[in-house]
Design an enzyme around this catalytic site. Sequence first.
Site, PDB file in Angstrom:
ATOM      1  N   ARG A  54       0.806  -1.218   0.000  1.00 45.64           N
ATOM      2  CA  ARG A  54       0.000   0.000   0.000  1.00 45.64           C
ATOM      3  C   ARG A  54       0.844   1.276   0.000  1.00 45.64           C
ATOM      4  O   ARG A  54       0.484   2.238  -0.671  1.00 45.64           O
ATOM      5  CB  ARG A  54      -1.017  -0.007   1.136  1.00 45.64           C
ATOM      6  CG  ARG A  54      -0.466   0.132   2.515  1.00 45.64           C
ATOM      7  CD  ARG A  54      -1.312  -0.610   3.509  1.00 45.64           C
ATOM      8  NE  ARG A  54      -1.032  -2.027   3.431  1.00 45.64           N
ATOM      9  CZ  ARG A  54      -1.946  -2.990   3.516  1.00 45.64           C
ATOM     10  NH1 ARG A  54      -3.187  -2.697   3.719  1.00 45.64           N
ATOM     11  NH2 ARG A  54      -1.585  -4.246   3.434  1.00 45.64           N
ATOM     12  N   THR A  55       1.959   1.289   0.713  1.00 43.87           N
ATOM     13  CA  THR A  55       2.690   2.553   0.822  1.00 43.87           C
ATOM     14  C   THR A  55       3.239   2.990  -0.537  1.00 43.87           C
ATOM     15  O   THR A  55       3.115   4.148  -0.923  1.00 43.87           O
ATOM     16  CB  THR A  55       3.817   2.435   1.865  1.00 43.87           C
ATOM     17  OG1 THR A  55       3.238   2.005   3.096  1.00 43.87           O
ATOM     18  CG2 THR A  55       4.513   3.756   2.086  1.00 43.87           C
ATOM     19  N   LYS A  82      25.061  -2.294   1.353  1.00 45.25           N
ATOM     20  CA  LYS A  82      24.936  -0.934   1.896  1.00 45.25           C
ATOM     21  C   LYS A  82      26.191  -0.128   1.579  1.00 45.25           C
ATOM     22  O   LYS A  82      27.082  -0.562   0.886  1.00 45.25           O
ATOM     23  CB  LYS A  82      24.726  -1.031   3.407  1.00 45.25           C
ATOM     24  CG  LYS A  82      23.431  -1.672   3.760  1.00 45.25           C
ATOM     25  CD  LYS A  82      22.994  -1.247   5.133  1.00 45.25           C
ATOM     26  CE  LYS A  82      22.081  -2.283   5.714  1.00 45.25           C
ATOM     27  NZ  LYS A  82      22.795  -3.302   6.452  1.00 45.25           N
ATOM     28  N   ARG A 104      12.159   3.560   1.384  1.00 44.73           N
ATOM     29  CA  ARG A 104      11.906   2.586   2.460  1.00 44.73           C
ATOM     30  C   ARG A 104      13.130   1.689   2.558  1.00 44.73           C
ATOM     31  O   ARG A 104      13.615   1.175   1.553  1.00 44.73           O
ATOM     32  CB  ARG A 104      10.669   1.756   2.171  1.00 44.73           C
ATOM     33  CG  ARG A 104      10.492   0.614   3.147  1.00 44.73           C
ATOM     34  CD  ARG A 104       9.167  -0.067   3.017  1.00 44.73           C
ATOM     35  NE  ARG A 104       8.116   0.718   3.640  1.00 44.73           N
ATOM     36  CZ  ARG A 104       6.890   0.245   3.887  1.00 44.73           C
ATOM     37  NH1 ARG A 104       6.557  -0.974   3.550  1.00 44.73           N
ATOM     38  NH2 ARG A 104       5.981   1.007   4.460  1.00 44.73           N
ATOM     39  N   HIS A 132       7.856   6.047  10.442  1.00 44.69           N
ATOM     40  CA  HIS A 132       7.006   5.900   9.254  1.00 44.69           C
ATOM     41  C   HIS A 132       6.062   7.113   9.294  1.00 44.69           C
ATOM     42  O   HIS A 132       4.877   6.982   9.577  1.00 44.69           O
ATOM     43  CB  HIS A 132       6.240   4.579   9.344  1.00 44.69           C
ATOM     44  CG  HIS A 132       5.574   4.157   8.074  1.00 44.69           C
ATOM     45  ND1 HIS A 132       5.430   4.978   6.980  1.00 44.69           N
ATOM     46  CD2 HIS A 132       5.004   2.970   7.721  1.00 44.69           C
ATOM     47  CE1 HIS A 132       4.801   4.314   6.029  1.00 44.69           C
ATOM     48  NE2 HIS A 132       4.532   3.100   6.451  1.00 44.69           N
TER      49      HIS A 132
HETATM   50  C1  NCD Z   1       3.712  -1.044   8.027  1.00 37.83           C
HETATM   51  C2  NCD Z   1       5.174  -0.918   7.710  1.00 37.83           C
HETATM   52  O1  NCD Z   1       5.643  -1.433   6.705  1.00 37.83           O
HETATM   53  O2  NCD Z   1       5.828  -0.255   8.488  1.00 37.83           O
HETATM   54  N1  NCD Z   1       2.855  -1.158   6.956  1.00 37.83           N
HETATM   55  C3  NCD Z   1       2.497  -0.036   6.255  1.00 37.83           C
HETATM   56  O3  NCD Z   1       3.315   0.721   5.806  1.00 37.83           O
HETATM   57  N2  NCD Z   1       1.193   0.208   6.112  1.00 37.83           N
HETATM   58  C4  NCD Z   1       3.401  -1.942   9.106  1.00 37.83           C
HETATM   59  C5  NCD Z   1       3.855  -3.360   9.016  1.00 37.83           C
HETATM   60  O4  NCD Z   1       4.759  -3.713   8.283  1.00 37.83           O
HETATM   61  O5  NCD Z   1       3.296  -4.152   9.779  1.00 37.83           O
END
Ligand code: NCD
Length: 316
Positions: A54-55, A82, A104, A132
Amino acid sequence: MKHLRSIPELGVDGIVRILGLATHMAEVNRRPVPKVPALNGRTVVSLFFEDSTRTRISFETAAKRLSADTMTFSVSTSSVNKGESLKDTIETVSAMGVTAFVVRHKTSGIPWQLSDWTDASIINAGDGWHQHPTQALLDSFTIMSTLERTPSVDCLSGLTIGIVGDIRHSRVARSDIQAFTALGAKVVLVAPRTLLPPAVEGWPVEVSSSLDDVISELDVLYMLRMQRERMNEALVPNLGEYSARYGLDDRRAKMLSHDALLMHPGPMNRGVEMLIDPASLPNNLIMQQVANGVSVRMAVLFDVLGGSETGAGVVS
Ligand code: NCD
């Protein structure tokens, strides 16, 4: 604002500013053609070194609705070295004229490191257990708008928000706690001791190890996923026992107050923390969180790339 790397860096005034902009963006998203030219000519690159559904899609949808160009650079954690290789990657992609990176990464602090290597803006889409920030902003926006409150420094005041589950490994919990308390809410963490962070005593929260003891007092029940991929030791005896003590089942759903709101950042583990179909609850906001994610990320991209002097006029 040049970057969005953490909730403390954004500060309460920044949070309120984003919530206000997100209200305009939500209005854009209700239009038959939900698209405005605000970020025409800007290029947003998603750099995801960790899995995401989703993100990433939410950020890309947000960028497209503001008419930015988008590029995706997808890397699995295992194939990335890295240090130099990350530096090389960001410098190479920056040389193509990128205006913002949405990043991310499994390592806490990477967004700060990257901003030393590029002139582009950095937006943190999750760094390790650390932050986040857009999740916390969309969660705050979801509670505020559901309760028909308007953006202000106390728009969550009077609310008790229970965050339940694997707080120790959760960047969502850390960012949410900072945003919710900055906006005036009381936060109660509900978890077994092993799933709380070691230094929780210094946090502006109350702590309980019993969901049954606190569930009826909550205005918002915020369930977290058990982050098994981030654990390197057995912190719960077994998942069945965890579910029995901290899962949302029919019995606990009946203990919730009539207008309590149910939230979860996703992805949800049905059968572990979620033992009922959340859609069966009248105040289930889980899909609303996803929908609001687009408006909030539009607000963030606009704030970072649009320049505050242009103001919300561009989108109205
Ligand atoms: C979260 C994440 O990836 O930090 N999910 C998200 O971004 N909606 C939470 C998770 O991984 O459980």
